[in-house]
Design an enzyme around this catalytic site. Structure first.
Site, PDB file in Angstrom:
ATOM      1  CB  SER A 266      -1.024  -0.152   1.169  1.00 21.05           C
ATOM      2  OG  SER A 266      -1.926   0.905   1.064  1.00 21.05           O
TER       3      SER A 266
ATOM      4  CG  ASP B 268      -6.166  -2.953  -3.507  1.00 16.33           C
ATOM      5  OD1 ASP B 268      -6.950  -2.126  -2.823  1.00 16.33           O
ATOM      6  OD2 ASP B 268      -5.147  -3.282  -3.296  1.00 16.33           O
TER       7      ASP B 268
ATOM      8  CG  HIS C  39      -5.374  -2.863   0.467  1.00 14.42           C
ATOM      9  ND1 HIS C  39      -5.053  -2.318  -0.662  1.00 14.42           N
ATOM     10  CD2 HIS C  39      -4.592  -2.477   1.483  1.00 14.42           C
ATOM     11  CE1 HIS C  39      -4.048  -1.358  -0.499  1.00 14.42           C
ATOM     12  NE2 HIS C  39      -3.861  -1.605   0.866  1.00 14.42           N
TER      13      HIS C  39
END
Length: 518
Positions: free
Chosen positions: A235, A459, A487
């Site tokens: 991320s 996602d 995710h």
């Protein structure tokens, strides 16, 4: 990860997006605690790598680490870094580092970052090693977790006490949503928060930036004794890793960036893309809910989304009282929904939360929102919310284009009608004590060698298009596609993804660009 916007678009939450915040089975976040491990091996200290280091930085790059056992097979240390890399004599900070030594012959160190900005890398590795990395990497690498500057056990951003954080994160404005009075009320809460951060953080706020954190990461690499950085970032950690490769291409070893952020996208577009991503994930959840036979909604997905919108509007008008006396308004309920959308494994929590909320009980919704915000038993177990805002306010340039802002809001209203009413508000960074120093632009990392970028097709927090974009920008970017929900993609049960990542780290095998993992 999330963004700095102009005054209107809400900072979505990818904070604890990434591996997200990090704990137990709820969504890629509430991961299960791992069993207690054996006693630590004798601690190993390597000579630092000081080749080519400037004279004024040798005191940092030449430091010898003092490792000590910190439970369950881990050892811990602190690394001293300059507060200001441009002026290294102007103060110091401490960086907290945890290590799990390779169970076999070590190939070197593997640094990890769980995302945020603001999530604790120490907590991720020490609390859930095998959630972060697979057994093959645990066997062959010293797996390293660290808290970036401003985060967790490192020299940390500190703002409000627990009661103050409750007011800031869960408070319900008195004025009606969207009115000038509502905006003024929220902006005042942002100012109270920002002033507290400045008063209580010991002068570090101006230096809480991703560029400084990337420089810290090179320091950690060097004092571990590694000539090059091997890195797994999730991320927001993809932005940190890409920034590192831009600054130190010759030091970039094997880098894997999972759930990528497109560094060229301005804050307004980040907010819009995330809103549409979460709406898409919410629709996928709703179809699954309707198919399950245990859904509190009926009819088509559109019918169910309309009913959810009615529930949110009702909570906005008349907040729900929890058993502990707290009141849940629509914004906190939206936080709960977002928290559960990070992983398909968390969808059952969302069904339970919505079923109860329709009956006037916000208990499970508060459980989700509290998890997302790092709140436990009335206290905050980390400073992820504070650090998140500190990084974003310094990293994202100010955007002051009312026409673009209105066009973006129109895009969100059209593409994310359920989420849109709760995706705007005054920008907390408008009252931050320091102006931003970050810029937005493509990162090519010329000279860094192959870098793997993993994108998951639905996602919600870091949409797939961002992974495509980053892989395309990097001089030697290699895209791996995980087809699915949730995710991030590595170590989520997809053998195609896992095998490609581990072959790269273990044997330097670069997968075919565009590898698609169903």
């Amino acid at each position: 990860m999330t963004h700095r916007t102009t005054s209107r678009i809400r900072r979505a939450s990818a904070l604890i997006a990434g591996l997200a915040a990090a704990s137990v089975a709820l969504s890629g976040c509430l991961y299960a605690m791992i069993p207690e491990q054996a006693a630590p091996r004798p601690s190993r200290t390597n000579a630092p790598d000081t080749e080519g280091v400037a004279e004024n930085l040798l005191r940092y790059y030449g430091q010898t680490l003092d490792w000590s056992g910190c439970g369950n097979g881990f050892d811990c240390t602190e690394v001293t870094a300059p507060l200001d890399w441009e002026n290294p004599g102007d103060g110091e900070i401490q960086l907290s580092v945890v290590r799990h030594q390779a169970e076999g012959t070590p190939l070197g160190s593997l640094l990890t970052n769980p995302g945020g900005p603001g999530a604790s890398g120490v907590d991720l590795i020490q609390g859930s090693l095998d959630f972060a990395v697979g057994s093959a990497l645990i066997e062959s690498y010293d797996v390293i977790g660290f808290d970036p500057r401003g985060v967790g056990q490192s020299t940390a951003v500190t703002c409000l006490d627990a009661a103050g954080m409750d007011d800031y994160l869960y408070g319900i404005p008195v004025a009606p949503r969207g009115t000038p009075e509502w905006e003024a009320e929220l902006l005042e809460t942002h100012k109270t928060f920002a002033d507290a951060c400045e008063a209580n953080s010991g002068g570090i706020l101006e230096h809480i930036t991703t560029i400084n954190s990337a420089r810290d990461m090179d320091l950690i690499r060097a004092v571990l004794g590694d000539k090059q950085l091997n890195y797994l970032g999730f991320s927001y950690g993809t932005f940190l890793g890409a920034t590192y490769a831009k600054l130190y291409p010759e030091k970039a070893g094997r880098l894997v960036l999972d759930g990528a952020i497109d560094p060229s996208v301005p804050g307004l577009e980040v907010g819009a893309t995330q809103a549409l991503g979460f709406e898409s994930a919410l629709r996928a959840y709703m179809q699954d809910c309707l198919d399950s036979g245990e859904c509190p909604f009926n009819g088509t997905v559109d019918d169910a989304m309309a009913d959810l919108g009615a529930l949110l509007a009702s909570a906005d008008r008349l907040p729900l009282e929890n058993g502990d006396g707290r009141m849940m308004g629509a914004d906190a309920m939206m936080t709960a929904i977002i928290a559960a959308l990070y992983s398909q494994e968390s969808w059952s929590y969302l069904t339970q939360a919505l079923t109860e909320a329709l009956q006037g009980d916000p208990a499970t919704a508060f459980y989700l929102a509290d998890f997302y915000n790092g709140r436990e038993d009335g206290t905050y177990i980390d400073n992820s919310s504070e650090a998140f805002r500190a990084y974003n306010c310094m990293d994202y340039p100010v955007e002051n284009d009312p026409a673009a802002e209105e066009a973006t809001m129109a895009k969100i209203r059209e593409g994310a009608p359920t989420i849109a009413p709760y995706w705007s508000g005054p920008d907390s960074c408008e009252v931050w004590p320091y102006p931003p120093t970050g810029t937005r632009g493509e990162i090519t990392a010329a000279g860094a060698g192959p870098i793997l970028v993993i994108g998951t097709t639905n996602d919600p927090a870091t949409p797939y298009a961002w992974s495509e974009a980053l892989a395309g920008q990097l001089e030697e970017g290699v895209l791996i596609t995980r087809v699915g929900e949730g995710h991030t993609g590595y170590n989520k049960g997809n053998l195609c993804v896992d095998d490609a990542v581990e072959a790269f780290f273990l044997d330097d095998v670069v997968p075919e660009d565009g590898l698609r993992c169903e």
